[in-house]
Design a protein around this motif. Structure first.
Motif, PDB file in Angstrom:
ATOM      1  N   LEU A  11     102.057  58.613  32.145  1.00 43.97           N
ATOM      2  CA  LEU A  11     101.332  59.428  31.176  1.00 43.97           C
ATOM      3  C   LEU A  11     100.949  58.691  29.898  1.00 43.97           C
ATOM      4  O   LEU A  11     100.645  59.318  28.892  1.00 43.97           O
ATOM      5  N   SER A  12     100.931  57.348  29.955  1.00 42.55           N
ATOM      6  CA  SER A  12     100.512  56.648  28.738  1.00 42.55           C
ATOM      7  C   SER A  12      98.995  56.750  28.593  1.00 42.55           C
ATOM      8  O   SER A  12      98.275  56.960  29.562  1.00 42.55           O
ATOM      9  N   GLU A  13      98.515  56.613  27.362  1.00 46.13           N
ATOM     10  CA  GLU A  13      97.100  56.853  27.069  1.00 46.13           C
ATOM     11  C   GLU A  13      96.182  55.900  27.834  1.00 46.13           C
ATOM     12  O   GLU A  13      96.496  54.743  28.037  1.00 46.13           O
ATOM     13  N   VAL A  14      95.040  56.418  28.245  1.00 50.08           N
ATOM     14  CA  VAL A  14      94.038  55.627  28.948  1.00 50.08           C
ATOM     15  C   VAL A  14      92.966  55.247  27.922  1.00 50.08           C
ATOM     16  O   VAL A  14      92.521  56.101  27.159  1.00 50.08           O
ATOM     17  N   PRO A  15      92.557  53.966  27.901  1.00 51.33           N
ATOM     18  CA  PRO A  15      91.631  53.536  26.835  1.00 51.33           C
ATOM     19  C   PRO A  15      90.172  53.948  27.047  1.00 51.33           C
ATOM     20  O   PRO A  15      89.268  53.170  26.781  1.00 51.33           O
ATOM     21  N   ILE A  16      89.930  55.165  27.540  1.00 53.29           N
ATOM     22  CA  ILE A  16      88.549  55.657  27.633  1.00 53.29           C
ATOM     23  C   ILE A  16      88.338  56.603  26.451  1.00 53.29           C
ATOM     24  O   ILE A  16      88.926  57.679  26.400  1.00 53.29           O
ATOM     25  N   VAL A  17      87.531  56.149  25.512  1.00 50.47           N
ATOM     26  CA  VAL A  17      87.356  56.866  24.255  1.00 50.47           C
ATOM     27  C   VAL A  17      86.105  57.735  24.315  1.00 50.47           C
ATOM     28  O   VAL A  17      85.056  57.281  24.775  1.00 50.47           O
ATOM     29  N   THR A  18      86.215  58.974  23.875  1.00 52.83           N
ATOM     30  CA  THR A  18      85.036  59.841  23.777  1.00 52.83           C
ATOM     31  C   THR A  18      84.333  59.555  22.458  1.00 52.83           C
ATOM     32  O   THR A  18      84.953  59.602  21.397  1.00 52.83           O
ATOM     33  N   VAL A  19      83.042  59.238  22.538  1.00 53.06           N
ATOM     34  CA  VAL A  19      82.255  59.035  21.324  1.00 53.06           C
ATOM     35  C   VAL A  19      81.402  60.278  21.171  1.00 53.06           C
ATOM     36  O   VAL A  19      80.467  60.512  21.937  1.00 53.06           O
ATOM     37  N   ARG A  20      81.754  61.090  20.209  1.00 48.76           N
ATOM     38  CA  ARG A  20      81.200  62.437  20.094  1.00 48.76           C
ATOM     39  C   ARG A  20      79.694  62.503  20.177  1.00 48.76           C
ATOM     40  O   ARG A  20      79.001  61.748  19.515  1.00 48.76           O
ATOM     41  N   SER A  21      79.218  63.369  20.998  1.00 48.44           N
ATOM     42  CA  SER A  21      77.792  63.668  21.254  1.00 48.44           C
ATOM     43  C   SER A  21      76.997  62.451  21.742  1.00 48.44           C
ATOM     44  O   SER A  21      75.778  62.511  21.802  1.00 48.44           O
ATOM     45  N   VAL A  22      77.663  61.359  22.100  1.00 46.22           N
ATOM     46  CA  VAL A  22      76.934  60.199  22.625  1.00 46.22           C
ATOM     47  C   VAL A  22      77.382  59.894  24.049  1.00 46.22           C
ATOM     48  O   VAL A  22      76.600  59.977  24.998  1.00 46.22           O
ATOM     49  N   GLY A  23      78.653  59.548  24.187  1.00 45.70           N
ATOM     50  CA  GLY A  23      79.115  59.150  25.509  1.00 45.70           C
ATOM     51  C   GLY A  23      80.552  58.662  25.450  1.00 45.70           C
ATOM     52  O   GLY A  23      81.376  59.263  24.782  1.00 45.70           O
ATOM     53  N   TYR A  24      80.785  57.524  26.123  1.00 46.74           N
ATOM     54  CA  TYR A  24      82.152  57.032  26.254  1.00 46.74           C
ATOM     55  C   TYR A  24      82.208  55.526  26.040  1.00 46.74           C
ATOM     56  O   TYR A  24      81.218  54.828  26.227  1.00 46.74           O
ATOM     57  N   ARG A  25      83.409  55.087  25.674  1.00 47.49           N
ATOM     58  CA  ARG A  25      83.614  53.643  25.525  1.00 47.49           C
ATOM     59  C   ARG A  25      84.972  53.313  26.119  1.00 47.49           C
ATOM     60  O   ARG A  25      85.965  53.988  25.851  1.00 47.49           O
ATOM     61  N   PHE A  26      84.994  52.278  26.962  1.00 41.19           N
ATOM     62  CA  PHE A  26      86.260  51.768  27.457  1.00 41.19           C
ATOM     63  C   PHE A  26      86.708  50.713  26.468  1.00 41.19           C
ATOM     64  O   PHE A  26      86.019  49.717  26.269  1.00 41.19           O
ATOM     65  N   ASP A  27      87.846  50.931  25.816  1.00 40.58           N
ATOM     66  CA  ASP A  27      88.287  49.992  24.794  1.00 40.58           C
ATOM     67  C   ASP A  27      88.802  48.726  25.432  1.00 40.58           C
ATOM     68  O   ASP A  27      89.653  48.758  26.325  1.00 40.58           O
ATOM     69  N   ALA A  28      88.251  47.609  24.976  1.00 36.38           N
ATOM     70  CA  ALA A  28      88.690  46.314  25.495  1.00 36.38           C
ATOM     71  C   ALA A  28      89.902  45.869  24.703  1.00 36.38           C
ATOM     72  O   ALA A  28      89.881  45.912  23.485  1.00 36.38           O
ATOM     73  N   ASP A  29      90.965  45.493  25.395  1.00 32.97           N
ATOM     74  CA  ASP A  29      92.087  44.982  24.625  1.00 32.97           C
ATOM     75  C   ASP A  29      92.422  43.548  25.053  1.00 32.97           C
ATOM     76  O   ASP A  29      93.489  43.050  24.788  1.00 32.97           O
ATOM     77  N   ASP A  30      91.485  42.931  25.768  1.00 32.99           N
ATOM     78  CA  ASP A  30      91.653  41.491  26.014  1.00 32.99           C
ATOM     79  C   ASP A  30      90.289  40.880  26.268  1.00 32.99           C
ATOM     80  O   ASP A  30      89.280  41.558  26.206  1.00 32.99           O
TER      81      ASP A  30
END
Ligand code: CA
Length: 228
Positions: free
Chosen positions: A209-228
């Motif tokens: 249940l740890s957080e998934v790096p798919i970020v909601t960008v309000r009223s636009v879309g989504y971003r997968f956060d790169a951490d490497d």
């Protein structure tokens, strides 16, 4: 297995010539007479390389090239340009074409350029995507998070791959609909949000249940956060 070459060209004589000629050089060949049909084939078939005429009626060569770069960035495209059309060559290379040929060209030269590009492509096989603890094998379609297998539906898998390929960048719902679902208009449903929800849940469940790096960008879309 023979490599599949897609020829997108509106002059039937040239398509016919290339279909027969490239077959004789050991390739499987499909032809498309306009940009829309060509882009559809490129995205739906296991195409290894595209030969794209820049002068097409309707959807232009440049538009097709842009669509291919977005959906299949690793697919090599060789553009055909008219003699003297330097701007076309520059625009094509700038838009991501790997090579160009000026008409009229010899079949032997085109075949040699195709072989060279296929060799280059096979030396840089991008068969795995990885970021942080998420790993995707594009050949076996296996997904793991922190080493734990995640079972995804076909659509969830395509969505994850598209987000990963664009990691660090926002992708809009329209882009996702176009690439993952093949829609060129917004059907006015929340299907993208629903599938992002499925994807987040499956990835989260795979790893305590740890957080998934798919970020909601309000009223636009989504971003997968790169951490490497
Ligand atoms: Ca043409």
């Amino acid at each position: 297995m023979r490599d599949l070459i897609l020829v997108i060209e509106d002059e039937p004589g040239i398509v016919d010539f290339l279909e027969r000629g490239l077959s004789a050089h050991g390739f499987d060949v499909k032809g498309a007479n306009d940009g829309t049909a060509g882009a559809e084939l490129a995205l739906s078939q296991p195409v290894d390389l595209v030969v794209l005429d820049m002068m097409l009626p309707g959807r232009s060569g440049l538009e097709v090239l842009a669509a291919l770069r977005e959906a299949k960035p690793a697919l090599p495209v060789i553009v055909l340009t008219a003699r003297g059309a330097i701007e076309d060559r520059i625009a094509g290379l700038d838009a991501g074409a790997v090579d160009y040929l000026t008409k009229p060209f010899s079949l032997a030269e085109l075949a040699a350029r195709i072989r060279a590009q296929l060799r280059a492509a096979s030396h840089s096989p991008q068969t795995r995507l990885r970021t942080g603890e998420i790993e995707v094998d594009l050949l076996t379609r296996e997904v793991r998070r922190g080493g734990v297998p995640v079972r995804l539906s076909t659509t969830e898998f395509e969505l994850l791959v598209y987000l990963l390929r664009n990691r660090g960048h926002v992708v809009t719902r329209e882009q996702i609909l176009r690439v993952v679902w093949g829609y060129d208009h917004d059907p006015g449903t929340n299907v993208v949000d629903v599938y992002v929800g499925y994807l987040r849940r499956k990835l989260r469940d795979a790893n305590d249940l740890s957080e998934v790096p798919i970020v909601t960008v309000r009223s636009v879309g989504y971003r997968f956060d790169a951490d490497d």
